[in-house]
Scaffold this motif. Structure first.
Motif, PDB file in Angstrom:
ATOM      1  N   ARG A  31       0.783  -1.151  -0.042  1.00  0.00           N
ATOM      2  CA  ARG A  31       0.096  -0.005   0.098  1.00  0.00           C
ATOM      3  C   ARG A  31       0.845   1.254  -0.079  1.00  0.00           C
ATOM      4  N   VAL A  32       1.169   1.671  -1.092  1.00  0.00           N
ATOM      5  CA  VAL A  32       2.032   2.817  -1.376  1.00  0.00           C
ATOM      6  C   VAL A  32       1.051   4.030  -1.973  1.00  0.00           C
ATOM      7  N   GLY A  33       1.270   5.266  -1.250  1.00  0.00           N
ATOM      8  CA  GLY A  33       0.534   6.205  -1.781  1.00  0.00           C
ATOM      9  C   GLY A  33       1.319   7.502  -2.243  1.00  0.00           C
ATOM     10  N   VAL A  34       0.971   8.065  -3.235  1.00  0.00           N
ATOM     11  CA  VAL A  34       1.729   9.150  -3.997  1.00  0.00           C
ATOM     12  C   VAL A  34       0.708  10.235  -4.498  1.00  0.00           C
ATOM     13  N   VAL A  35       1.115  11.385  -4.430  1.00  0.00           N
ATOM     14  CA  VAL A  35       0.208  12.683  -4.904  1.00  0.00           C
ATOM     15  C   VAL A  35       1.229  13.289  -5.666  1.00  0.00           C
ATOM     16  N   ASP A  36       0.687  13.791  -6.895  1.00  0.00           N
ATOM     17  CA  ASP A  36       1.099  14.609  -8.029  1.00  0.00           C
ATOM     18  C   ASP A  36       0.546  15.753  -7.991  1.00  0.00           C
ATOM     19  N   VAL A  37       1.317  16.965  -7.828  1.00  0.00           N
ATOM     20  CA  VAL A  37       0.648  18.093  -7.853  1.00  0.00           C
ATOM     21  C   VAL A  37       1.069  18.694  -9.153  1.00  0.00           C
ATOM     22  N   GLY A  38       0.297  18.622 -10.180  1.00  0.00           N
ATOM     23  CA  GLY A  38       0.570  19.067 -11.376  1.00  0.00           C
ATOM     24  C   GLY A  38       0.248  20.430 -11.794  1.00  0.00           C
ATOM     25  N   ARG A  83      -7.952  25.349  -4.145  1.00  0.00           N
ATOM     26  CA  ARG A  83      -8.390  23.988  -4.470  1.00  0.00           C
ATOM     27  C   ARG A  83      -7.435  23.080  -4.364  1.00  0.00           C
ATOM     28  N   ALA A  84      -6.267  23.447  -4.612  1.00  0.00           N
ATOM     29  CA  ALA A  84      -5.176  22.434  -4.303  1.00  0.00           C
ATOM     30  C   ALA A  84      -4.851  22.341  -2.975  1.00  0.00           C
ATOM     31  N   LYS A  85      -4.913  23.265  -2.100  1.00  0.00           N
ATOM     32  CA  LYS A  85      -4.868  23.031  -0.642  1.00  0.00           C
ATOM     33  C   LYS A  85      -6.003  22.462  -0.021  1.00  0.00           C
ATOM     34  N   GLY A  86      -7.180  22.681  -0.552  1.00  0.00           N
ATOM     35  CA  GLY A  86      -8.211  21.498   0.031  1.00  0.00           C
ATOM     36  C   GLY A  86      -8.039  20.352  -0.438  1.00  0.00           C
ATOM     37  N   ALA A  87      -7.636  20.039  -1.637  1.00  0.00           N
ATOM     38  CA  ALA A  87      -7.393  18.667  -2.151  1.00  0.00           C
ATOM     39  C   ALA A  87      -6.316  17.982  -1.211  1.00  0.00           C
ATOM     40  N   LEU A  88      -5.294  18.614  -1.020  1.00  0.00           N
ATOM     41  CA  LEU A  88      -4.054  18.166  -0.232  1.00  0.00           C
ATOM     42  C   LEU A  88      -4.347  17.772   1.263  1.00  0.00           C
ATOM     43  N   ALA A  89      -5.345  18.535   1.645  1.00  0.00           N
ATOM     44  CA  ALA A  89      -5.797  18.558   3.206  1.00  0.00           C
ATOM     45  C   ALA A  89      -6.475  17.090   3.153  1.00  0.00           C
ATOM     46  N   ARG A  90      -7.509  17.068   2.069  1.00  0.00           N
ATOM     47  CA  ARG A  90      -8.244  15.726   1.954  1.00  0.00           C
ATOM     48  C   ARG A  90      -7.393  14.434   1.849  1.00  0.00           C
ATOM     49  N   PHE A  91      -6.378  14.492   0.951  1.00  0.00           N
ATOM     50  CA  PHE A  91      -5.785  13.454   0.569  1.00  0.00           C
ATOM     51  C   PHE A  91      -4.868  12.943   2.007  1.00  0.00           C
ATOM     52  N   ALA A  92      -4.439  14.226   2.676  1.00  0.00           N
ATOM     53  CA  ALA A  92      -3.664  13.640   3.765  1.00  0.00           C
ATOM     54  C   ALA A  92      -4.556  12.711   4.799  1.00  0.00           C
ATOM     55  N   LYS A  93      -5.754  13.342   5.055  1.00  0.00           N
ATOM     56  CA  LYS A  93      -6.737  12.685   5.757  1.00  0.00           C
ATOM     57  C   LYS A  93      -7.048  11.265   5.440  1.00  0.00           C
ATOM     58  N   LEU A  94      -7.548  11.096   4.046  1.00  0.00           N
ATOM     59  CA  LEU A  94      -7.631   9.856   3.393  1.00  0.00           C
ATOM     60  C   LEU A  94      -6.399   8.986   3.516  1.00  0.00           C
ATOM     61  N   ARG A 126       2.450  23.072   6.969  1.00  0.00           N
ATOM     62  CA  ARG A 126       1.904  23.613   8.164  1.00  0.00           C
ATOM     63  C   ARG A 126       0.625  23.174   8.412  1.00  0.00           C
ATOM     64  N   LYS A 127      -0.243  23.026   7.245  1.00  0.00           N
ATOM     65  CA  LYS A 127      -1.461  22.649   7.456  1.00  0.00           C
ATOM     66  C   LYS A 127      -1.986  21.366   7.514  1.00  0.00           C
ATOM     67  N   THR A 128      -1.034  20.511   6.893  1.00  0.00           N
ATOM     68  CA  THR A 128      -1.325  19.043   6.541  1.00  0.00           C
ATOM     69  C   THR A 128      -0.460  18.115   7.060  1.00  0.00           C
TER      70      THR A 128
END
Length: 517
Positions: A31-38, A83-94, A126-128
């Motif tokens: 189980r490996v998680g990756v996030v791409d901020v394009g 929108r990106a900040k909201g997405a990343l906060a959601r992804f961190a929680k997920l 700081r936030k996530t």
């Protein structure tokens, strides 16, 4: 591909080699998680499943357009940043909820070029609690190329990855990433080019010509297309051609088809086309620009074929974490073995079934053998489906599953073999348009494989021993089955009918050699 490991495999594993998914190194990657901020989207993927060909446990994308307006302002798009900040906060929680130990987050062109990019990364941490790693163009190209290698070990050619604000090239040879270049050919940046369509085309041609010269003017190679805009163009090409299998991974185009699709897009009602193909408005707005880039790339580099890869930077990040021995394994075989272990009634039987059917294919090359192996591994994984729909479920699973290392015609071949594992007939099937991807010889061959698997499934129990063996005399058109003493009771009336069906599909004479009483 898997031939590289067969020689070192323990003899009792036969041609399949020792499975990887139970190894500690493989389990570490389960189980490996990756996030791409394009520049255009922010996507989170959590990989899970077969170690060498992982499944997408979770996959979510949010179109943020961080790079929109960057050329004019030098800063990230304010709305996109929110929108990106909201997405990343959601992804961190997920990630926490999925027990992903850590999310690897990388940011590409928009964040690295924006004057407030560093501030954005600091705010996210700081936030996530997520650390955003900003990578340069060469690293982006390398990771995208490694994503291609995840699906095609040993690949060669040119990887072309387009994002919102940049386009990267990477050379592949002998399964290794070579030269890498980045360019400002992302469609978000092209929106600001002056001079109308003529000026835009001249701008694109000049940059592509420079890339071509700096890549040692490579021509005649395979071109791998990575990126959402390329996939959208491929989907339009499928629609234009009436192509029957809408799986984007391994979809192939020619230079001529790219030119025809460019013309089609230039004259199409983009909004109507977008709705028909279910492409997001944000993505579709970039397609008319991206197709001009693709058209110029293929005109300049003259690739021998053009292949769409659904694997890119995120898959490249997973590939980065794999030990070398795992990288060399065949992703198709590993995924099928994982499926057999998880879902088949008798895990491990696929290897015996392969030995049983193999005499029917004496001239099969290694590429065909791997498809036959895959079919044997998958022959029983859909047993829970209703018997009336089992052939269709098998066909769907093979043709539309997230499997790497499969050309489109190979998907259909595999699906048809599995369909015939459960039924003698294919006429009248709703899948008939897909059969056009196979030659008549391949249609017949897949039928033979399916019927051979259907017979073989009748003859084994959990115990050892070989209850029967096939001998195929192709010159004389004689198929012989020799029933061993331990198979005497297994080779009953139903098995005899299945042997007769196999003989008929070969247009042969059948002989049954039974043990003496």
């Amino acid at each position: 591909m898997d031939g590289q490991t067969e020689g070192a495999a323990a003899p009792d594993w036969g041609p399949f080699g020792r499975p990887l998914f139970a190894d500690p190194e493989a389990q570490d990657l389960s189980r490996v998680g990756v996030v791409d901020v394009g520049s255009n989207s922010v996507r989170m993927v959590v990989f899970d499943g077969a170690a060498r060909s992982p499944a997408y446990f979770y996959n979510e994308k949010i179109m943020c357009a961080l790079g929109s307006g960057l050329s004019e302002t030098g800063r990230l798009n304010p709305e996109g940043r929110t929108r990106a900040k909201g997405a990343l906060a959601r992804f961190a929680k997920l990630g926490e909820g999925m027990n992903v130990s850590s999310l690897t987050v990388v940011a590409t062109a928009a964040v690295r070029e924006a004057e407030d990019g560093a501030d954005f990364c600091d705010e996210i941490e700081r936030k996530t609690g997520l650390t955003v790693h900003v990578i340069d163009g060469n690293e982006e190209a390398r990771l995208s190329a490694q994503g291609v290698l995840l699906g095609w070990p040993g690949s060669y050619g040119l990887v072309c990855d387009i994002g919102g604000s940049s386009m990267e090239l990477a050379d592949l040879a002998d399964g290794q990433v070579g030269r890498r270049l980045t360019s400002p050919l992302g469609p978000l940046k092209l929106k600001t080019v002056s001079g109308g369509k003529k000026g835009l085309k001249a701008h694109i041609k000049g940059i592509v010509s420079t890339l071509h010269a700096n890549m040692a003017e490579e021509t005649g190679m395979r071109l791998f297309l990575v990126g959402g805009s390329w996939r959208a163009i491929a989907r339009v090409d499928m629609e234009r051609r009436g192509y029957p299998l809408t799986v984007l991974h391994e979809y192939r185009m020619t230079t001529r088809q790219v030119a025809e699709t460019r013309e089609y897009i230039e004259t199409a009602d983009i909004e109507a086309l977008r709705g028909k193909l279910s492409i997001s408005a944000e993505r579709m707005s970039l397609v008319p620009l991206a197709v001009l880039v693709l058209d110029q790339v293929v005109k300049t580099f003259k690739p021998k074929d053009i292949t769409v890869s659904s694997y890119g930077i995120r898959e490249g990040m997973l590939y980065e974490q794999m030990p070398e021995a795992m990288r060399l394994r065949d992703p198709l075989i590993e995924a099928c073995r994982f499926a057999e272990n998880k879902d088949a009634r008798l895990p491990g039987f696929g290897a015996k079934l392969y030995d049983f059917v193999a005499p029917l294919f004496p001239r099969a090359d290694w590429q065909k053998k791997r498809i036959i192996r895959a079919a044997c591994l998958l022959h029983d994984v859909s047993w829970r489906a209703h018997p009336d729909y089992r052939p269709e479920v098998c066909f769907d699973n093979a043709t539309r599953a997230n499997l790497g290392g499969l050309k489109h015609w190979e998907r259909v071949y595999l699906g048809l073999a599995l369909l015939h594992r459960y039924t003698n007939k294919r006429e009248g099937s709703r899948y008939e348009p897909l059969f056009s991807l196979l030659e008549d010889r391949e249609l017949k061959e897949a039928e033979v494989l399916g019927k051979a698997m259907r017979l073989g499934a009748m003859l084994w129990l959990a115990g050892g021993g070989v209850p029967a063996a096939l001998t195929w005399r192709s010159q004389k058109k004689v198929l012989e089955i020799k029933v061993a003493p331990e198979g005497r009771q297994l080779f009953g009336e139903v098995a005899e009918k299945r042997f007769a069906a196999l003989v008929s599909s070969l247009g042969a004479e059948g002989k049954v050699i039974r043990p003496r009483d």
